[in-house]
Design a protein around this motif. Structure first.
Motif, PDB file in Angstrom:
ATOM      1  N   ALA A  10       0.808  -1.223   0.000  1.00 20.89           N
ATOM      2  CA  ALA A  10       0.000   0.000   0.000  1.00 20.89           C
ATOM      3  C   ALA A  10       0.843   1.275   0.000  1.00 20.89           C
ATOM      4  CB  ALA A  10      -0.945  -0.010   1.198  1.00 20.89           C
ATOM      5  N   HIS A  11       1.754   1.388   0.988  1.00 25.54           N
ATOM      6  CA  HIS A  11       2.445   2.660   1.210  1.00 25.54           C
ATOM      7  C   HIS A  11       3.958   2.490   1.062  1.00 25.54           C
ATOM      8  CE1 HIS A  11      -1.152   2.474   4.011  1.00 25.54           C
ATOM      9  NE2 HIS A  11      -1.490   3.367   3.107  1.00 25.54           N
ATOM     10  N   PRO A  12       4.679   3.596   0.766  1.00 25.71           N
ATOM     11  CA  PRO A  12       6.134   3.498   0.790  1.00 25.71           C
ATOM     12  C   PRO A  12       6.557   3.076   2.209  1.00 25.71           C
ATOM     13  CG  PRO A  12       5.419   5.649  -0.051  1.00 25.71           C
ATOM     14  CD  PRO A  12       4.204   4.974   0.497  1.00 25.71           C
ATOM     15  N   ASP A  13       7.433   2.166   2.344  1.00 33.23           N
ATOM     16  CA  ASP A  13       8.043   1.580   3.567  1.00 33.23           C
ATOM     17  C   ASP A  13       7.389   0.263   4.009  1.00 33.23           C
ATOM     18  OD1 ASP A  13       5.903   2.169   5.365  1.00 33.23           O
ATOM     19  OD2 ASP A  13       6.979   3.738   6.429  1.00 33.23           O
ATOM     20  N   ASP A  14       6.162  -0.054   3.555  1.00 34.45           N
ATOM     21  CA  ASP A  14       5.550  -1.336   3.927  1.00 34.45           C
ATOM     22  C   ASP A  14       6.384  -2.516   3.396  1.00 34.45           C
ATOM     23  OD1 ASP A  14       3.236  -0.410   5.300  1.00 34.45           O
ATOM     24  OD2 ASP A  14       2.204  -0.052   3.405  1.00 34.45           O
ATOM     25  N   ALA A  15       6.823  -2.402   2.138  1.00 35.10           N
ATOM     26  CA  ALA A  15       7.599  -3.505   1.537  1.00 35.10           C
ATOM     27  C   ALA A  15       8.891  -3.731   2.314  1.00 35.10           C
ATOM     28  CB  ALA A  15       7.924  -3.189   0.083  1.00 35.10           C
ATOM     29  N   ASP A 111      -5.226  -7.000   8.094  1.00 34.49           N
ATOM     30  CA  ASP A 111      -4.145  -6.155   8.593  1.00 34.49           C
ATOM     31  C   ASP A 111      -4.770  -4.979   9.331  1.00 34.49           C
ATOM     32  OD1 ASP A 111      -1.607  -5.045   9.024  1.00 34.49           O
ATOM     33  OD2 ASP A 111      -0.963  -5.372   6.969  1.00 34.49           O
ATOM     34  N   TYR A 112      -3.931  -4.142   9.932  1.00 33.58           N
ATOM     35  CA  TYR A 112      -4.487  -3.065  10.762  1.00 33.58           C
ATOM     36  C   TYR A 112      -5.075  -1.911   9.952  1.00 33.58           C
ATOM     37  CZ  TYR A 112      -0.893   0.513   9.963  1.00 33.58           C
ATOM     38  OH  TYR A 112      -0.103   1.474   9.392  1.00 33.58           O
ATOM     39  N   HIS A 113      -4.632  -1.754   8.704  1.00 36.07           N
ATOM     40  CA  HIS A 113      -4.940  -0.544   7.944  1.00 36.07           C
ATOM     41  C   HIS A 113      -5.852  -0.870   6.761  1.00 36.07           C
ATOM     42  CE1 HIS A 113      -4.367   3.202   5.774  1.00 36.07           C
ATOM     43  NE2 HIS A 113      -3.601   3.676   6.732  1.00 36.07           N
ATOM     44  N   ASP A 115      -6.084   0.533   3.924  1.00 31.20           N
ATOM     45  CA  ASP A 115      -5.372   0.536   2.634  1.00 31.20           C
ATOM     46  C   ASP A 115      -4.654  -0.792   2.393  1.00 31.20           C
ATOM     47  OD1 ASP A 115      -6.148   3.125   2.125  1.00 31.20           O
ATOM     48  OD2 ASP A 115      -4.205   4.037   2.598  1.00 31.20           O
ATOM     49  N   HIS A 116      -4.138  -1.405   3.467  1.00 30.49           N
ATOM     50  CA  HIS A 116      -3.457  -2.689   3.307  1.00 30.49           C
ATOM     51  C   HIS A 116      -4.460  -3.749   2.850  1.00 30.49           C
ATOM     52  CE1 HIS A 116       0.240  -1.801   6.082  1.00 30.49           C
ATOM     53  NE2 HIS A 116      -0.131  -0.746   5.405  1.00 30.49           N
ATOM     54  N   GLU A 117      -5.604  -3.780   3.498  1.00 30.58           N
ATOM     55  CA  GLU A 117      -6.603  -4.804   3.171  1.00 30.58           C
ATOM     56  C   GLU A 117      -7.167  -4.598   1.760  1.00 30.58           C
ATOM     57  OE1 GLU A 117      -7.948  -6.103   7.665  1.00 30.58           O
ATOM     58  OE2 GLU A 117      -9.361  -4.879   6.510  1.00 30.58           O
TER      59      GLU A 117
HETATM   60 ZN    ZN Z   1       1.145   0.832   5.130  1.00 29.73          ZN
END
Ligand code: ZN
Length: 256
Positions: A10-15, A111-113, A115-117
């Motif tokens: 979803a977001h920069p840094d998740d990977a 997941d908690y977010h 955007d992730h789901e």
């Molecule tokens: Zn994220």
């Protein structure tokens, strides 16, 4: 054989947080790794405007990816505006047809977010859609459909639990002990997040926190440091263990 591997989260840094060590291992073995985020992280700041923090975070993400010789791409969604709808599925499908991965790693379905789901669902279904020639994407200069559905793996949710704290056990854990220094350097490229994570998430030091999470995942498999994955093999997604074979002895199966 060199594989094309795309980690789209979803977001920069998740990977980097959830799969940085594994991506570093794969890159070191000569596979072609790309990291992509759905958004540029436009809400991840309380001191920069959305366009400013997006520019900063795109640069940080590209820097992190470059440490392992990977490309970075952003799909141009906005934070908290990722929904499993028609135009979004077409947009993710267009990205898969462009990058043409053999293996795709994406967010955990739980997941908690939000955007992730939503990312997890969109990527799962785009894997199916990208190999259906009659499914259009309205992309400029669209890539041809893929010859088959790519191999799909879910990374761990943050802290290894769903939003109610229920453990999400991976199918296997990858030993990333040898890559922990690189994983820390990759995450440290996301400098703008240090202050934000402290304010919004109550995380004092995001590198220390990531190290702790990676240690906990490793403990599931008797390793010092690990990253967990689930292989999605629902009909008709491919079930051959290509990622496990690419990682060989670094893979430890769990009892999930
Ligand atoms: Zn994220």
């Amino acid at each position: 054989m060199s594989l094309r591997i795309l980690c789209l989260h979803a977001h920069p840094d998740d990977a980097e947080i959830l799969a940085g060590g594994t991506l570093a291992l794969l890159a070191e073995r000569g596979h072609r790794v790309a990291i992509a985020s759905m958004t540029a992280g436009d809400c991840g700041s309380d001191s920069h405007r959305p366009e400013e923090i997006s520019d900063i975070r795109r640069t940080e993400a590209a820097k992190a990816a470059a440490l392992i010789g990977a490309e970075y791409h952003c799909l141009g969604f906005h934070d908290l505006v990722i929904f499993n709808d028609d135009s979004s599925r077409r947009r993710v499908t267009a990205a898969l047809r462009k990058h043409r991965p053999d293996i795709i790693l994406t967010a955990s379905p739980l997941d908690y977010h939000c955007d992730h789901e939503a990312t997890s669902l969109l990527v799962r279904d785009a894997c199916f859609a990208c190999s259906a020639p009659n499914y259009g994407t309205a992309a400029f200069g669209p890539g041809p459909s893929l010859p088959r559905i790519p191999h799909l793996y879910f990374v761990d949710p943050i802290e290894g639990v769903d939003r109610d704290g229920r453990p999400q056990t991976p199918h296997f854990v990858v030993n990333v002990g040898a890559m922990m220094e690189m994983k820390k350097r990759m995450l440290a490229s996301h400098e703008s997040q240090r202050a934000w994570l402290q304010r919004q998430h109550g995380i004092d030091d995001y590198i220390v926190q990531m190290t702790e999470w990676t240690r906990n995942r490793g403990a599931l498999a008797g390793l010092e440091f690990g990253e967990g994955f689930r292989h999605y093999t629902g009909h008709p997604w491919p079930s051959e263990p290509v990622l496990e074979e690419a990682l060989g002895a670094e893979v430890v199966r769990t009892k999930a």
